[in-house]
Design a protein around this motif. Structure first.
Motif, PDB file in Angstrom:
ATOM      1  N   GLY A 122       8.375  13.588  23.194  1.00 50.93           N
ATOM      2  CA  GLY A 122       9.143  14.216  22.120  1.00 50.93           C
ATOM      3  C   GLY A 122      10.142  13.287  21.465  1.00 50.93           C
ATOM      4  O   GLY A 122      10.975  13.724  20.665  1.00 50.93           O
ATOM      5  N   ALA A 123      10.084  11.992  21.803  1.00 52.45           N
ATOM      6  CA  ALA A 123      10.995  11.014  21.211  1.00 52.45           C
ATOM      7  C   ALA A 123      10.597  10.716  19.764  1.00 52.45           C
ATOM      8  O   ALA A 123       9.441  10.882  19.375  1.00 52.45           O
ATOM      9  CB  ALA A 123      10.979   9.724  22.030  1.00 52.45           C
ATOM     10  N   SER A 124      11.556  10.283  18.968  1.00 47.19           N
ATOM     11  CA  SER A 124      11.263   9.825  17.605  1.00 47.19           C
ATOM     12  C   SER A 124      10.595   8.455  17.690  1.00 47.19           C
ATOM     13  O   SER A 124      10.997   7.619  18.496  1.00 47.19           O
ATOM     14  CB  SER A 124      12.550   9.737  16.785  1.00 47.19           C
ATOM     15  N   VAL A 125       9.592   8.239  16.859  1.00 50.66           N
ATOM     16  CA  VAL A 125       8.856   6.972  16.882  1.00 50.66           C
ATOM     17  C   VAL A 125       8.908   6.334  15.502  1.00 50.66           C
ATOM     18  O   VAL A 125       8.416   6.903  14.522  1.00 50.66           O
ATOM     19  CB  VAL A 125       7.388   7.173  17.307  1.00 50.66           C
ATOM     20  N   ILE A 126       9.523   5.170  15.412  1.00 42.74           N
ATOM     21  CA  ILE A 126       9.614   4.413  14.161  1.00 42.74           C
ATOM     22  C   ILE A 126       8.590   3.292  14.240  1.00 42.74           C
ATOM     23  O   ILE A 126       8.720   2.379  15.055  1.00 42.74           O
ATOM     24  CB  ILE A 126      11.031   3.856  13.952  1.00 42.74           C
ATOM     25  N   VAL A 127       7.550   3.385  13.427  1.00 45.95           N
ATOM     26  CA  VAL A 127       6.449   2.416  13.449  1.00 45.95           C
ATOM     27  C   VAL A 127       6.558   1.483  12.254  1.00 45.95           C
ATOM     28  O   VAL A 127       6.680   1.931  11.116  1.00 45.95           O
ATOM     29  CB  VAL A 127       5.085   3.135  13.427  1.00 45.95           C
ATOM     30  N   ILE A 128       6.507   0.183  12.515  1.00 44.69           N
ATOM     31  CA  ILE A 128       6.483  -0.833  11.468  1.00 44.69           C
ATOM     32  C   ILE A 128       5.146  -1.536  11.582  1.00 44.69           C
ATOM     33  O   ILE A 128       4.891  -2.269  12.556  1.00 44.69           O
ATOM     34  CB  ILE A 128       7.657  -1.822  11.618  1.00 44.69           C
ATOM     35  N   THR A 129       4.267  -1.318  10.611  1.00 45.89           N
ATOM     36  CA  THR A 129       2.893  -1.804  10.685  1.00 45.89           C
ATOM     37  C   THR A 129       2.403  -2.203   9.293  1.00 45.89           C
ATOM     38  O   THR A 129       3.206  -2.248   8.347  1.00 45.89           O
ATOM     39  CB  THR A 129       1.988  -0.731  11.339  1.00 45.89           C
ATOM     40  N   ASP A 130       1.109  -2.475   9.157  1.00 47.73           N
ATOM     41  CA  ASP A 130       0.627  -3.067   7.904  1.00 47.73           C
ATOM     42  C   ASP A 130       0.052  -2.084   6.887  1.00 47.73           C
ATOM     43  O   ASP A 130       0.009  -2.395   5.706  1.00 47.73           O
ATOM     44  CB  ASP A 130      -0.399  -4.170   8.189  1.00 47.73           C
ATOM     45  N   VAL A 158       3.887  -2.689   5.549  1.00 52.38           N
ATOM     46  CA  VAL A 158       4.059  -3.926   4.782  1.00 52.38           C
ATOM     47  C   VAL A 158       2.891  -4.860   5.100  1.00 52.38           C
ATOM     48  O   VAL A 158       2.529  -5.040   6.263  1.00 52.38           O
ATOM     49  CB  VAL A 158       5.414  -4.605   5.126  1.00 52.38           C
ATOM     50  N   PRO A 159       2.243  -5.449   4.079  1.00 51.68           N
ATOM     51  CA  PRO A 159       1.121  -6.362   4.335  1.00 51.68           C
ATOM     52  C   PRO A 159       1.566  -7.615   5.071  1.00 51.68           C
ATOM     53  O   PRO A 159       2.709  -8.052   4.936  1.00 51.68           O
ATOM     54  CB  PRO A 159       0.626  -6.711   2.920  1.00 51.68           C
ATOM     55  N   VAL A 160       0.655  -8.174   5.841  1.00 45.90           N
ATOM     56  CA  VAL A 160       0.907  -9.445   6.523  1.00 45.90           C
ATOM     57  C   VAL A 160      -0.175 -10.461   6.131  1.00 45.90           C
ATOM     58  O   VAL A 160      -0.499 -11.374   6.883  1.00 45.90           O
ATOM     59  CB  VAL A 160       0.963  -9.261   8.060  1.00 45.90           C
ATOM     60  N   ASP A 161      -0.754 -10.279   4.926  1.00 45.41           N
ATOM     61  CA  ASP A 161      -1.803 -11.172   4.443  1.00 45.41           C
ATOM     62  C   ASP A 161      -1.262 -12.597   4.302  1.00 45.41           C
ATOM     63  O   ASP A 161      -0.102 -12.806   3.952  1.00 45.41           O
ATOM     64  CB  ASP A 161      -2.326 -10.700   3.084  1.00 45.41           C
ATOM     65  N   VAL A 192       6.734 -12.587   7.195  1.00 42.61           N
ATOM     66  CA  VAL A 192       7.890 -12.589   6.292  1.00 42.61           C
ATOM     67  C   VAL A 192       8.240 -11.163   5.868  1.00 42.61           C
ATOM     68  O   VAL A 192       9.406 -10.760   5.887  1.00 42.61           O
ATOM     69  CB  VAL A 192       7.615 -13.464   5.051  1.00 42.61           C
ATOM     70  N   GLY A 193       7.224 -10.390   5.484  1.00 42.84           N
ATOM     71  CA  GLY A 193       7.452  -9.004   5.072  1.00 42.84           C
ATOM     72  C   GLY A 193       8.034  -8.143   6.188  1.00 42.84           C
ATOM     73  O   GLY A 193       9.054  -7.470   5.992  1.00 42.84           O
ATOM     74  N   PRO A 194       7.411  -8.135   7.378  1.00 43.67           N
ATOM     75  CA  PRO A 194       7.973  -7.369   8.494  1.00 43.67           C
ATOM     76  C   PRO A 194       9.387  -7.800   8.867  1.00 43.67           C
ATOM     77  O   PRO A 194      10.211  -6.979   9.254  1.00 43.67           O
ATOM     78  CB  PRO A 194       6.991  -7.661   9.636  1.00 43.67           C
ATOM     79  N   GLN A 195       9.674  -9.099   8.748  1.00 46.69           N
ATOM     80  CA  GLN A 195      11.028  -9.575   9.046  1.00 46.69           C
ATOM     81  C   GLN A 195      12.028  -8.969   8.072  1.00 46.69           C
ATOM     82  O   GLN A 195      13.139  -8.578   8.454  1.00 46.69           O
ATOM     83  CB  GLN A 195      11.079 -11.104   8.982  1.00 46.69           C
ATOM     84  N   PHE A 196      11.624  -8.843   6.804  1.00 46.74           N
ATOM     85  CA  PHE A 196      12.511  -8.217   5.815  1.00 46.74           C
ATOM     86  C   PHE A 196      12.756  -6.749   6.166  1.00 46.74           C
ATOM     87  O   PHE A 196      13.889  -6.264   6.088  1.00 46.74           O
ATOM     88  CB  PHE A 196      11.924  -8.316   4.412  1.00 46.74           C
ATOM     89  N   ILE A 197      11.683  -6.037   6.554  1.00 45.34           N
ATOM     90  CA  ILE A 197      11.829  -4.644   6.968  1.00 45.34           C
ATOM     91  C   ILE A 197      12.829  -4.549   8.119  1.00 45.34           C
ATOM     92  O   ILE A 197      13.718  -3.684   8.135  1.00 45.34           O
ATOM     93  CB  ILE A 197      10.480  -4.049   7.409  1.00 45.34           C
ATOM     94  N   SER A 250       3.780  -3.318  15.074  1.00 48.05           N
ATOM     95  CA  SER A 250       2.350  -3.412  15.392  1.00 48.05           C
ATOM     96  C   SER A 250       1.568  -3.916  14.190  1.00 48.05           C
ATOM     97  O   SER A 250       1.540  -3.276  13.133  1.00 48.05           O
ATOM     98  CB  SER A 250       1.825  -2.025  15.798  1.00 48.05           C
ATOM     99  N   PHE A 251       0.944  -5.089  14.365  1.00 45.11           N
ATOM    100  CA  PHE A 251       0.132  -5.678  13.293  1.00 45.11           C
ATOM    101  C   PHE A 251      -1.166  -6.221  13.895  1.00 45.11           C
ATOM    102  O   PHE A 251      -1.236  -6.506  15.087  1.00 45.11           O
ATOM    103  CB  PHE A 251       0.913  -6.802  12.594  1.00 45.11           C
ATOM    104  N   PRO A 252      -2.200  -6.343  13.054  1.00 46.14           N
ATOM    105  CA  PRO A 252      -3.485  -6.854  13.569  1.00 46.14           C
ATOM    106  C   PRO A 252      -3.314  -8.233  14.213  1.00 46.14           C
ATOM    107  O   PRO A 252      -2.515  -9.029  13.735  1.00 46.14           O
ATOM    108  CB  PRO A 252      -4.334  -6.964  12.310  1.00 46.14           C
ATOM    109  N   ARG A 253      -4.063  -8.488  15.323  1.00 48.23           N
ATOM    110  CA  ARG A 253      -4.890  -7.501  15.983  1.00 48.23           C
ATOM    111  C   ARG A 253      -4.053  -6.463  16.708  1.00 48.23           C
ATOM    112  O   ARG A 253      -3.181  -6.817  17.484  1.00 48.23           O
ATOM    113  CB  ARG A 253      -5.795  -8.183  16.996  1.00 48.23           C
TER     114      ARG A 253
END
Length: 285
Positions: free
Chosen positions: A212-220, A236-239, A248-253, A193-196
């Motif tokens: 009650g599920a585990s939630v792994i969030v990858i955001t900015d 991770v920033p997406v500036d 690029v940053g989220p892809q690395f994550i 999830s990244f802006p917008r």
């Protein structure tokens, strides 16, 4: 900014100082031009709290701290923060940053800065925790929307090569709500999830959390829309200097998390040989 994050991480901050730190990290482009009084009013704290925060990081006072903040901002002046979410506004802001035609190198510099910040935000133990949750979960749901779908598709493809019961929630015929109607506390959700930010993503995370599920969030950033739902949070920033986010940053994550999973499961070689055998029949060599 990476140095500032390191300073904050190592400092023994009070709750009020942590609130100040969070605001400055999330709004550094604004904070470096605000007075201590303006920041105090914005956050509902005393001006002396701003000064004490600066000193707790080793600076003589707020002016000394702000000087360092401004220097960092000047280094990033050609980067448009993801906080500017409307594409037309990003194009207008880019026009004000200068007419330098060397935009490829600017884009590279921004991407490198985003990458450099990854381990300032996310320690290796975070990848280990997320990988363990994925492996032990009965079903693994992966969600994203709009431009972030490319991250989810990539993640689903290679996760399926390693573990079973991987389910994408991305479909033109059904919403994530339809896909996840049977989600339980034995399952996990990985969501990009990244802006917008998307309200659909929020409802998806809410649905998983309530089950009650585990939630792994990858955001900015830590204050992002989906952060409160996270069992494990990656930021991770997406500036970028473009009208769109730099992924690029989220892809690395995504790649690092997949790599972490690959070290925790068996039978990958057997699966890959089977996949390759059938792909060969399709003429994919």
């Amino acid at each position: 900014m990476a140095e500032l994050r390191e300073l904050i991480h190592n400092a023994n901050l009070t709750k009020t100082q942590q609130k100040i730190a969070k605001y400055i990290l999330d709004n550094s482009a604004d904070a470096c031009f605000m007075t201590s009084t303006e920041i105090a009013l914005k956050l509902g704290v005393s001006e002396s709290s701003i000064i004490r925060f600066s000193r707790s990081l080793g600076f003589n006072g707020f002016m000394d701290f702000q000087k360092s903040l401004r220097k960092d901002y000047q280094d990033k002046v050609l980067s448009i923060s993801s906080a500017v979410t409307i594409p037309a506004q990003r194009v207008a802001k880019r026009a004000k940053l200068g007419t330098n035609s060397d935009y490829i190198n600017r884009h590279l510099k921004n991407a490198v800065q985003n990458l450099d910040s990854i381990f300032a935000y996310n320690i290796p133990a975070t990848f280990e925790k997320a990988a363990n949750l994925i492996v032990k979960s009965k079903r693994k749901y992966v969600a994203a929307s709009r431009a972030n779908v490319c991250l989810a598709d990539y993640f689903v493809l290679y996760l399926k090569h390693m573990v079973s019961n991987v389910e994408t929630t991305i479909s033109s015929a059904a919403s994530p709500i339809d896909h996840m109607c049977n989600i339980t506390s034995e399952d996990c959700l990985v969501i990009f999830s990244f802006p917008r930010y998307s309200s659909l993503d929020k409802i998806t995370a809410e649905m998983a959390k309530e089950a009650g599920a585990s939630v792994i969030v990858i955001t900015d950033k830590p204050s992002a829309l989906l952060a409160p739902y996270a069992t494990v949070l990656f930021t991770v920033p997406v500036d970028s200097n473009a009208f769109f986010n730099s992924l690029v940053g989220p892809q690395f994550i995504s790649e690092a998390l997949l790599d972490s999973v690959s070290h925790k499961v068996k039978g990958i070689e057997k699966r890959l040989k089977k996949i390759d055998r059938y792909l060969g029949k399709l003429g994919n060599y």
